[in-house]
Design a protein around this motif. Structure first.
Motif, PDB file in Angstrom:
ATOM      1  N   HIS A 127       7.858  30.867  39.545  1.00  0.00           N
ATOM      2  CA  HIS A 127       6.753  29.917  39.724  1.00  0.00           C
ATOM      3  C   HIS A 127       6.590  29.030  38.491  1.00  0.00           C
ATOM      4  O   HIS A 127       6.228  27.863  38.617  1.00  0.00           O
ATOM      5  N   GLU A 128       6.892  29.558  37.308  1.00  0.00           N
ATOM      6  CA  GLU A 128       6.801  28.730  36.099  1.00  0.00           C
ATOM      7  C   GLU A 128       7.944  27.722  36.048  1.00  0.00           C
ATOM      8  O   GLU A 128       7.752  26.583  35.623  1.00  0.00           O
ATOM      9  N   ILE A 129       9.129  28.134  36.493  1.00  0.00           N
ATOM     10  CA  ILE A 129      10.270  27.207  36.534  1.00  0.00           C
ATOM     11  C   ILE A 129       9.957  26.057  37.489  1.00  0.00           C
ATOM     12  O   ILE A 129      10.182  24.885  37.167  1.00  0.00           O
ATOM     13  N   GLU A 130       9.416  26.385  38.657  1.00  0.00           N
ATOM     14  CA  GLU A 130       9.063  25.345  39.630  1.00  0.00           C
ATOM     15  C   GLU A 130       7.984  24.417  39.090  1.00  0.00           C
ATOM     16  O   GLU A 130       8.032  23.206  39.308  1.00  0.00           O
ATOM     17  N   GLU A 131       7.019  24.974  38.376  1.00  0.00           N
ATOM     18  CA  GLU A 131       5.962  24.158  37.785  1.00  0.00           C
ATOM     19  C   GLU A 131       6.549  23.194  36.742  1.00  0.00           C
ATOM     20  O   GLU A 131       6.183  22.021  36.686  1.00  0.00           O
ATOM     21  N   ILE A 132       7.467  23.682  35.937  1.00  0.00           N
ATOM     22  CA  ILE A 132       8.114  22.845  34.923  1.00  0.00           C
ATOM     23  C   ILE A 132       8.937  21.752  35.584  1.00  0.00           C
ATOM     24  O   ILE A 132       8.890  20.588  35.172  1.00  0.00           O
ATOM     25  N   GLU A 133       9.680  22.100  36.644  1.00  0.00           N
ATOM     26  CA  GLU A 133      10.466  21.090  37.370  1.00  0.00           C
ATOM     27  C   GLU A 133       9.567  20.000  37.938  1.00  0.00           C
ATOM     28  O   GLU A 133       9.908  18.819  37.909  1.00  0.00           O
ATOM     29  N   GLY A 134       8.407  20.407  38.468  1.00  0.00           N
ATOM     30  CA  GLY A 134       7.476  19.424  39.024  1.00  0.00           C
ATOM     31  C   GLY A 134       6.822  18.553  37.971  1.00  0.00           C
ATOM     32  O   GLY A 134       6.572  17.370  38.199  1.00  0.00           O
ATOM     33  N   LYS A 135       6.576  19.138  36.818  1.00  0.00           N
ATOM     34  CA  LYS A 135       5.895  18.405  35.756  1.00  0.00           C
ATOM     35  C   LYS A 135       6.818  17.411  35.058  1.00  0.00           C
ATOM     36  O   LYS A 135       6.385  16.347  34.634  1.00  0.00           O
ATOM     37  N   TYR A 136       8.087  17.746  34.927  1.00  0.00           N
ATOM     38  CA  TYR A 136       9.063  16.888  34.230  1.00  0.00           C
ATOM     39  C   TYR A 136      10.281  16.646  35.118  1.00  0.00           C
ATOM     40  O   TYR A 136      11.391  17.071  34.789  1.00  0.00           O
ATOM     41  N   PRO A 137      10.118  15.960  36.251  1.00  0.00           N
ATOM     42  CA  PRO A 137      11.232  15.849  37.207  1.00  0.00           C
ATOM     43  C   PRO A 137      12.407  15.005  36.727  1.00  0.00           C
ATOM     44  O   PRO A 137      13.507  15.150  37.240  1.00  0.00           O
ATOM     45  N   PHE A 138      12.206  14.153  35.739  1.00  0.00           N
ATOM     46  CA  PHE A 138      13.274  13.243  35.337  1.00  0.00           C
ATOM     47  C   PHE A 138      13.844  13.545  33.959  1.00  0.00           C
ATOM     48  O   PHE A 138      14.590  12.740  33.423  1.00  0.00           O
ATOM     49  N   SER A 139      13.493  14.669  33.381  1.00  0.00           N
ATOM     50  CA  SER A 139      13.954  14.960  32.026  1.00  0.00           C
ATOM     51  C   SER A 139      14.410  16.414  31.907  1.00  0.00           C
ATOM     52  O   SER A 139      13.588  17.323  31.765  1.00  0.00           O
ATOM     53  N   MET A 140      15.723  16.609  31.943  1.00  0.00           N
ATOM     54  CA  MET A 140      16.254  17.962  31.775  1.00  0.00           C
ATOM     55  C   MET A 140      15.940  18.508  30.388  1.00  0.00           C
ATOM     56  O   MET A 140      15.724  19.700  30.211  1.00  0.00           O
ATOM     57  N   LYS A 141      15.922  17.630  29.394  1.00  0.00           N
ATOM     58  CA  LYS A 141      15.623  18.065  28.033  1.00  0.00           C
ATOM     59  C   LYS A 141      14.214  18.641  27.960  1.00  0.00           C
ATOM     60  O   LYS A 141      13.999  19.705  27.391  1.00  0.00           O
ATOM     61  N   ARG A 142      13.248  17.937  28.557  1.00  0.00           N
ATOM     62  CA  ARG A 142      11.869  18.439  28.558  1.00  0.00           C
ATOM     63  C   ARG A 142      11.757  19.729  29.365  1.00  0.00           C
ATOM     64  O   ARG A 142      11.033  20.651  28.987  1.00  0.00           O
ATOM     65  N   GLN A 143      12.460  19.796  30.489  1.00  0.00           N
ATOM     66  CA  GLN A 143      12.440  21.005  31.296  1.00  0.00           C
ATOM     67  C   GLN A 143      12.969  22.180  30.479  1.00  0.00           C
ATOM     68  O   GLN A 143      12.366  23.256  30.452  1.00  0.00           O
ATOM     69  N   ALA A 144      14.090  21.961  29.809  1.00  0.00           N
ATOM     70  CA  ALA A 144      14.688  23.024  29.004  1.00  0.00           C
ATOM     71  C   ALA A 144      13.755  23.448  27.875  1.00  0.00           C
ATOM     72  O   ALA A 144      13.574  24.647  27.624  1.00  0.00           O
ATOM     73  N   TYR A 145      13.150  22.462  27.213  1.00  0.00           N
ATOM     74  CA  TYR A 145      12.262  22.796  26.099  1.00  0.00           C
ATOM     75  C   TYR A 145      11.055  23.600  26.581  1.00  0.00           C
ATOM     76  O   TYR A 145      10.654  24.579  25.949  1.00  0.00           O
ATOM     77  N   GLN A 146      10.482  23.208  27.704  1.00  0.00           N
ATOM     78  CA  GLN A 146       9.336  23.931  28.235  1.00  0.00           C
ATOM     79  C   GLN A 146       9.714  25.354  28.646  1.00  0.00           C
ATOM     80  O   GLN A 146       8.931  26.289  28.460  1.00  0.00           O
ATOM     81  N   VAL A 147      10.913  25.526  29.201  1.00  0.00           N
ATOM     82  CA  VAL A 147      11.386  26.871  29.542  1.00  0.00           C
ATOM     83  C   VAL A 147      11.499  27.716  28.284  1.00  0.00           C
ATOM     84  O   VAL A 147      11.089  28.884  28.258  1.00  0.00           O
ATOM     85  N   LEU A 148      12.038  27.126  27.222  1.00  0.00           N
ATOM     86  CA  LEU A 148      12.179  27.874  25.970  1.00  0.00           C
ATOM     87  C   LEU A 148      10.813  28.241  25.385  1.00  0.00           C
ATOM     88  O   LEU A 148      10.628  29.357  24.887  1.00  0.00           O
ATOM     89  N   LEU A 149       9.856  27.318  25.462  1.00  0.00           N
ATOM     90  CA  LEU A 149       8.500  27.639  24.990  1.00  0.00           C
ATOM     91  C   LEU A 149       7.884  28.753  25.831  1.00  0.00           C
ATOM     92  O   LEU A 149       7.236  29.656  25.295  1.00  0.00           O
TER      93      LEU A 149
END
Length: 194
Positions: A127-149
């Motif tokens: 559910h957190e991965i899906e939330e991150i994908e929805g929040k930053y749909p156009f930036s893999m870098k931001r998605q990756a950073y949020q996952v790491l955080l």
């Protein structure tokens, strides 16, 4: 002849282009709302996902001197807010876990599409991965950073975070990043012993 320095707004815009100035998503939304009268297009507003996008659109729309000065002042204020928020929310948890921020930056800049695999190997909940994908749909870098955080803030063994991250990078078949993280962590450990 006297050489004059560029006006403040030119240097600020150049710093945005050089990625010296960054702001968080909330502050980007504030800037978009404040200058929506210049953009004057809901479709263009929708496609503004970064500060660089906003600067480009404002320049295309012919932002004038007074608006440029207001934009510069608003950007400086947002930068201050972002920096204070980043130090309050990002720096502290990451440092507590023993993984330096520059390591997280390096991983997020280079992981690419494997960020999703890495997230699963780090046991980040779906559910957190899906939330991150929805929040930053156009930036893999931001998605990756949020996952790491998110990983750094998971409530488990804080001492083993670095080794779990290295193992997850290997499982995601990013051996190049694994080697870089191992080198960075060994440098950190050798410096802390001095």
């Amino acid at each position: 002849m006297k050489s004059s320095s560029p006006p403040p707004h030119v240097s600020v815009i150049q710093r945005v282009r050089d990625r010296d100035i960054t702001i968080n998503e909330d502050n980007l939304e504030r800037l978009k709302a404040k200058f929506s009268h210049i953009v004057n297009s809901s479709r263009a507003m929708y496609y503004i996902r970064t500060l660089i996008d906003l600067v480009n659109v404002l320049e295309l729309r012919g932002i004038d001197g007074r608006d440029r000065d207001q934009f510069t002042a608003a950007l400086v204020e947002c930068t201050k807010l972002t920096e204070s928020k980043r130090s309050a929310t990002c720096e502290k948890p990451v440092k507590e876990q023993g993984i330096p921020r520059h390591v997280l930056d390096m991983i997020s800049e280079n992981i690419g599409r494997k960020w999703w695999d890495l997230a699963h190997y780090l046991n980040v909940p779906d559910h957190e991965i899906e939330e991150i994908e929805g929040k930053y749909p156009f930036s893999m870098k931001r998605q990756a950073y949020q996952v790491l955080l998110t990983f750094c803030n998971l409530p488990d063994d804080n001492e083993g975070k670095a080794s779990k991250l290295i193992d997850a990078l290997a499982r995601a078949r990013r051996y190049d990043l694994k080697a870089q993280v191992e080198a960075e962590m060994s440098n950190k450990n050798s410096q802390s012993k001095k």
